[in-house]
Design an enzyme around this catalytic site. Structure first.
Site, PDB file in Angstrom:
ATOM      1  N   LEU A 286       0.835  -1.211   0.000  1.00 38.45           N
ATOM      2  CA  LEU A 286       0.000   0.000   0.000  1.00 38.45           C
ATOM      3  C   LEU A 286       0.870   1.261   0.000  1.00 38.45           C
ATOM      4  CD1 LEU A 286      -2.945  -1.080   2.337  1.00 38.45           C
ATOM      5  CD2 LEU A 286      -2.617  -1.466  -0.114  1.00 38.45           C
TER       6      LEU A 286
ATOM      7  N   ALA B 125      12.502  -1.693   5.448  1.00 37.91           N
ATOM      8  CA  ALA B 125      13.033  -2.391   4.267  1.00 37.91           C
ATOM      9  C   ALA B 125      13.390  -1.355   3.196  1.00 37.91           C
ATOM     10  CB  ALA B 125      11.968  -3.350   3.716  1.00 37.91           C
TER      11      ALA B 125
ATOM     12  N   ASP C 150      13.984   2.006  11.679  1.00 33.16           N
ATOM     13  CA  ASP C 150      12.983   1.280  12.464  1.00 33.16           C
ATOM     14  C   ASP C 150      12.126   2.322  13.195  1.00 33.16           C
ATOM     15  OD1 ASP C 150      11.678  -0.229  14.446  1.00 33.16           O
ATOM     16  OD2 ASP C 150      13.381  -1.609  14.621  1.00 33.16           O
ATOM     17  N   LEU C 151      10.808   2.151  13.186  1.00 31.55           N
ATOM     18  CA  LEU C 151       9.913   3.114  13.862  1.00 31.55           C
ATOM     19  C   LEU C 151      10.171   3.181  15.369  1.00 31.55           C
ATOM     20  CD1 LEU C 151       6.548   2.327  12.036  1.00 31.55           C
ATOM     21  CD2 LEU C 151       7.965   4.383  11.757  1.00 31.55           C
TER      22      LEU C 151
ATOM     23  N   PHE D 281       1.398   3.965   7.570  1.00 35.80           N
ATOM     24  CA  PHE D 281       1.097   2.613   7.079  1.00 35.80           C
ATOM     25  C   PHE D 281       2.182   1.634   7.518  1.00 35.80           C
ATOM     26  CE2 PHE D 281      -2.542   2.673   4.058  1.00 35.80           C
ATOM     27  CZ  PHE D 281      -2.916   3.988   4.247  1.00 35.80           C
TER      28      PHE D 281
ATOM     29  N   GLY E 156       4.743  -0.613  10.298  1.00 34.26           N
ATOM     30  CA  GLY E 156       4.518  -1.554  11.409  1.00 34.26           C
ATOM     31  C   GLY E 156       4.052  -2.904  10.902  1.00 34.26           C
TER      32      GLY E 156
ATOM     33  N   SER F 230       1.677  -5.658   9.696  1.00 37.23           N
ATOM     34  CA  SER F 230       0.405  -5.510   8.968  1.00 37.23           C
ATOM     35  C   SER F 230      -0.414  -6.796   8.951  1.00 37.23           C
ATOM     36  CB  SER F 230       0.673  -5.042   7.541  1.00 37.23           C
ATOM     37  OG  SER F 230       1.432  -6.025   6.872  1.00 37.23           O
TER      38      SER F 230
ATOM     39  N   TYR G 134      -2.381  -8.111  16.690  1.00 45.43           N
ATOM     40  CA  TYR G 134      -2.341  -7.101  15.621  1.00 45.43           C
ATOM     41  C   TYR G 134      -3.577  -6.193  15.713  1.00 45.43           C
ATOM     42  CZ  TYR G 134      -3.180  -5.443  10.820  1.00 45.43           C
ATOM     43  OH  TYR G 134      -3.472  -4.679   9.713  1.00 45.43           O
TER      44      TYR G 134
ATOM     45  N   ARG H  90     -15.803 -13.453   1.633  1.00 44.32           N
ATOM     46  CA  ARG H  90     -15.668 -12.392   2.646  1.00 44.32           C
ATOM     47  C   ARG H  90     -15.342 -11.052   1.995  1.00 44.32           C
ATOM     48  NH1 ARG H  90     -10.965 -10.692   5.337  1.00 44.32           N
ATOM     49  NH2 ARG H  90     -11.398  -9.468   7.215  1.00 44.32           N
TER      50      ARG H  90
HETATM   51  C1  15L Z   1      -5.454  -6.545   7.354  1.00 43.62           C
HETATM   52  O1  15L Z   1      -5.451  -5.748   8.292  1.00 43.62           O
HETATM   53  C2  15L Z   1      -4.192  -6.980   6.719  1.00 43.62           C
HETATM   54  O2  15L Z   1      -3.193  -5.980   6.701  1.00 43.62           O
HETATM   55  C3  15L Z   1      -4.389  -7.564   5.325  1.00 43.62           C
HETATM   56  O3  15L Z   1      -3.234  -8.293   4.955  1.00 43.62           O
HETATM   57  C4  15L Z   1      -5.647  -8.453   5.245  1.00 43.62           C
HETATM   58  O4  15L Z   1      -5.475  -9.602   6.041  1.00 43.62           O
HETATM   59  C5  15L Z   1      -6.849  -7.670   5.733  1.00 43.62           C
HETATM   60  O5  15L Z   1      -6.634  -7.146   7.024  1.00 43.62           O
HETATM   61  C6  15L Z   1      -8.143  -8.489   5.747  1.00 43.62           C
HETATM   62  O6  15L Z   1      -8.783  -8.589   6.793  1.00 43.62           O
HETATM   63  O7  15L Z   1      -8.513  -8.992   4.675  1.00 43.62           O
END
Ligand code: 15L
Length: 281
Positions: A17, A38, A54-55, A74, A76, A78, A142, A180
């Site tokens: 993203l 990265a 690194d944050l 964006f 950290g 994910s 997460y 979904r």
């Molecule tokens: C997220 O928060 C993730 O970053 C992404 O990789 C997907 O898993 C997404 O949610 C999701 O729920 O489809």
């Protein structure tokens, strides 16, 4: 869409993203300060600079944020990770972002996630959709870090007047690949327009947006999109014939909005027929 008068910082710039936003916002004429842990994999656009750190390094965050008007955060973890992996970038790192924003009086656009509310059931039939002020029901460490991030935004707005727009991103991918995602999909162009609106809106306060496209099967209702002037233009609906049969077969995953994240290390005992156990909120 107007061009911000000050540079805009993007964390997580080397992720899918981040790269998309870098490409599109540069093309729109924005001046960008990019960062990631990265290396940046693409040619650097003309009005962009990149710093790799690194944050968890608060000094690096503060230095790079000098003079910016907004931070698209964006960076950290994910995806779901063990607690120890999440706390550095997603809790401490987020604090550094907010402290930098406070110093610069910058607006934060926070890439939150549907996983901050992932243990809400998927609505069936005419059941009510979730509004932005529903309870947090994170579906892992997460998702918990994303709830923390939204609450940090709440606090920095109430206490310091730091504006923030919290994007509860559904599934932001090039294509709709399962049932979904008929509910959760956010197209790339809708994300870009959302970030442009979130940065350039005259006023934001503390805003929460359900970041999904115009999907008929959405799980989500009211939010603050009118405040920032955003409406999604794309929709997952056209993919229904190909994907509606694509389901996991896992009853936990298919019951809750967070999908597969809800069943990672799921250990609650009993079955969904055990009403007393599962209908208690
Ligand atoms: C997220 O928060 C993730 O970053 C992404 O990789 C997907 O898993 C997404 O949610 C999701 O729920 O489809």
């Amino acid at each position: 869409m107007s061009i911000p008068s000050k540079p805009v910082m993007i964390t997580g710039a080397s992720g899918a993203l981040g790269r998309l936003l870098t490409r599109e916002l540069s093309a729109a004429g924005w001046t960008l300060r990019l960062t990631d842990i990265a290396p940046f994999p693409d040619p650097l656009p003309e009005k962009a600079s990149f710093l790799r750190y690194d944050l968890a390094d608060g000094v690096a965050v503060m230095r790079q944020a000098e003079g910016v008007g907004a931070i698209l955060h964006f960076g950290g973890c994910s995806v779901e990770q063990p607690f120890e992996a999440v706390i550095g970038p997603n809790l401490r790192g987020l604090y550094h972002i907010y402290e930098a924003a406070r110093r610069e009086k910058a607006r934060v656009i926070f890439a939150s996630s549907n996983h901050s509310i992932g243990f809400h059931k998927r609505p069936e039939g005419n059941e009510a959709k979730l509004d932005y002020d529903c309870a947090f029901r994170p579906d892992g460490y997460y998702g918990l870090s994303k709830a923390y991030g939204e609450l940090m935004g709440r606090m920095y707005w109430d206490k310091h007047g730091i504006e923030n727009v919290n994007l509860r991103i559904g599934s932001c991918f090039p294509k709709v690949v399962n049932r979904r995602m008929l509910s959760t999909w956010l197209s790339y162009p809708d994300l870009v327009r959302l970030c442009q609106a979130a940065v350039t809106a005259p006023r934001a306060g503390h805003a929460v947006i359900w970041a999904c496209s115009n999907n008929a099967a959405t799980y989500w209702g009211k939010d603050h999109r009118e405040r920032i002037g955003w409406q999604p233009q794309d929709s997952a609906d056209g993919a229904r014939p190909e994907v509606e049969g694509i389901v996991s077969g896992d009853p936990v995953e298919e019951r809750y909005q967070g999908g597969s994240y809800t069943s990672i290390e799921y250990s609650r005992q009993g079955g969904f027929s055990a009403k007393d156990a599962f209908d208690l909120d």
